[in-house]
Design a protein around this motif. Sequence first.
Motif, PDB file in Angstrom:
ATOM      1  N   VAL A  26      -5.130   2.135  -9.764  1.00  0.00           N
ATOM      2  CA  VAL A  26      -5.456   2.099  -8.216  1.00  0.00           C
ATOM      3  C   VAL A  26      -6.373   0.682  -7.882  1.00  0.00           C
ATOM      4  O   VAL A  26      -5.970   0.310  -6.592  1.00  0.00           O
ATOM      5  N   GLY A  66      -3.386  -2.012  -7.924  1.00  0.00           N
ATOM      6  CA  GLY A  66      -2.197  -1.736  -7.576  1.00  0.00           C
ATOM      7  C   GLY A  66      -1.338  -0.897  -8.489  1.00  0.00           C
ATOM      8  O   GLY A  66      -1.546  -1.038  -9.514  1.00  0.00           O
ATOM      9  N   LEU A  67      -0.241  -0.114  -8.059  1.00  0.00           N
ATOM     10  CA  LEU A  67       0.183   0.963  -8.995  1.00  0.00           C
ATOM     11  C   LEU A  67       1.726   0.484  -9.268  1.00  0.00           C
ATOM     12  O   LEU A  67       2.457   1.191  -9.656  1.00  0.00           O
ATOM     13  N   GLU A  68       1.752  -1.064  -9.253  1.00  0.00           N
ATOM     14  CA  GLU A  68       3.039  -1.561  -9.460  1.00  0.00           C
ATOM     15  C   GLU A  68       3.052  -1.934 -10.989  1.00  0.00           C
ATOM     16  O   GLU A  68       1.889  -1.965 -11.471  1.00  0.00           O
ATOM     17  N   SER A 116       6.552   6.584 -12.291  1.00  0.00           N
ATOM     18  CA  SER A 116       6.322   5.934 -10.934  1.00  0.00           C
ATOM     19  C   SER A 116       7.302   6.401  -9.902  1.00  0.00           C
ATOM     20  O   SER A 116       6.945   6.608  -8.596  1.00  0.00           O
ATOM     21  N   LYS A 127       6.342   8.074  -6.163  1.00  0.00           N
ATOM     22  CA  LYS A 127       6.822   7.760  -4.896  1.00  0.00           C
ATOM     23  C   LYS A 127       7.259   9.055  -4.305  1.00  0.00           C
ATOM     24  O   LYS A 127       6.996   9.056  -2.879  1.00  0.00           O
ATOM     25  N   ASP A 164       4.202  10.846  -2.795  1.00  0.00           N
ATOM     26  CA  ASP A 164       3.574  10.278  -1.699  1.00  0.00           C
ATOM     27  C   ASP A 164       4.125  10.469  -0.449  1.00  0.00           C
ATOM     28  O   ASP A 164       3.706  10.450   0.616  1.00  0.00           O
ATOM     29  N   ASP A 213      -2.452  11.211  -2.934  1.00  0.00           N
ATOM     30  CA  ASP A 213      -1.869   9.980  -2.744  1.00  0.00           C
ATOM     31  C   ASP A 213      -3.089   9.053  -3.588  1.00  0.00           C
ATOM     32  O   ASP A 213      -4.043   8.739  -2.641  1.00  0.00           O
ATOM     33  N   ARG A 214      -2.719   8.534  -4.774  1.00  0.00           N
ATOM     34  CA  ARG A 214      -3.726   7.775  -5.363  1.00  0.00           C
ATOM     35  C   ARG A 214      -3.949   6.415  -4.628  1.00  0.00           C
ATOM     36  O   ARG A 214      -5.135   6.106  -4.889  1.00  0.00           O
ATOM     37  N   SER A 215      -2.842   5.878  -4.267  1.00  0.00           N
ATOM     38  CA  SER A 215      -3.059   4.497  -3.705  1.00  0.00           C
ATOM     39  C   SER A 215      -4.113   4.585  -2.724  1.00  0.00           C
ATOM     40  O   SER A 215      -4.447   3.436  -2.115  1.00  0.00           O
ATOM     41  N   LYS A 216      -4.160   5.623  -1.856  1.00  0.00           N
ATOM     42  CA  LYS A 216      -5.145   5.603  -0.733  1.00  0.00           C
ATOM     43  C   LYS A 216      -6.278   6.442  -1.024  1.00  0.00           C
ATOM     44  O   LYS A 216      -7.602   5.975  -0.930  1.00  0.00           O
ATOM     45  N   ARG A 220      -8.182   5.269  -4.678  1.00  0.00           N
ATOM     46  CA  ARG A 220      -8.827   3.868  -4.324  1.00  0.00           C
ATOM     47  C   ARG A 220      -9.999   3.913  -3.402  1.00  0.00           C
ATOM     48  O   ARG A 220     -11.053   3.381  -3.783  1.00  0.00           O
TER      49      ARG A 220
END
Length: 427
Positions: A310, A313-315, A358, A362, A365, A405-408, A411
Amino acid sequence: YTLFDIIADKEKYPDDVYEAIREKAGFEFPHRDETLDEAKKIEPRIQHAEDLIFFEGSEGAIRALDALEKMNDPEGRPETSLKWDGSPAVIFGRDADGKFIFTDKSGFGVKSYKGKVESEQEMEDMYRARSERAAKKMGVDPEGVFQKRYSKITPMMQKAFRLAEKSVDPDHRGYFFGEVLYFDKPAVEDGKFAFKPNMVKYKVATDSEIGKKIADSEVGIVLHLKKDVETLENQPLDFKGMTPDSDILFFGKTFIEKPVSVDDAEVAEIKQMVSTNSQAIDGFFNAEKLRKFTISDLPNLFYTYLNSKVDTGLENLGGDFIEWMNSKDRISSQKKQNVANYINDNKDTFDIIWQIVSRTMKVKDDVIANIDSQGGLEFSQSLGDEEVGEGYVLSDEGKLIKLVDRSKFTRANRSVVREQDELDPDY
């Protein structure tokens, strides 16, 4: 062989020093898994939807996808509730003899001191015992540790003890599990009660239904479930056995009622990928095979790696796993080599697993975003500068799955933790 000899030679036993002790010293004691099972009874770990493949293989991946798919079904959708960010987690109730107990999660399971607190004095004794243990490890004064870590929480927990004791009926047997949301009536900001029990800050309109209940309370605890008095097995939450004191508010689950749209075509494709590769996936995570290669904690390594992503970036999930692992000093060089060899020998399966993770993430999320866009909650949530909460919990036929939502959230959560560590680096 002595235990010290074996532990000093731990590079040969990177996964199971317990087995080494059995083998070399002939000394038997309960395996760590039994201890973990006891801990799970106190607070079972709820996995992220995308992480279930690590711990339950193909079956876990399908379970997560099935639950997500049913989110758009008005009749069969899983029970969905807000995941509150309270602190501390508490367990309270009456034991088999009717004695009232109120303590935190750690206290309920501890063996080295009395954690099942039966009085306000024992509450202070518990925190002083923890101070002594911490002070001994750090080589500092126990009173200093108590003043820094526990002097504020002690009277707060004593207050909660008093009010909760009045609220549990004398003839009740069993425990309630929950989290504290506030120890004092929240302050009002712009016509809203504001409280921040842990990382997430909540605001509730004073004239809302929940706001009016908060106005009459001094302590707030959100309850998640009940526990059997003998087995500690989880039971569905109800308020039988409670007559709440007027100064304490027990929140129940906050449910999300409306169905949400889900990308059914994408879910179907991911499920097909899992089914086609189920034998390879389950073989990859086979516990006996991992133990043979002395990499039993590989699922946990994947979990930790995913959380670490996170920050960057989760790419390209999985693409830099080896690089990440090699940067960790706590992982022995032998284990790094063992993991790298295992992945190289099973590279196709490794890549498929991270594709499934992945794509599942998605879908998850998108479901979270759809829930958030519905509104309807009587309160707002924020973490740092982000308008985000800890997410939601699905209960599909009693099996819990976490939607975050790990990206939000993750982080923002890690950012806040870092800021706090920089401001208060001591202890």
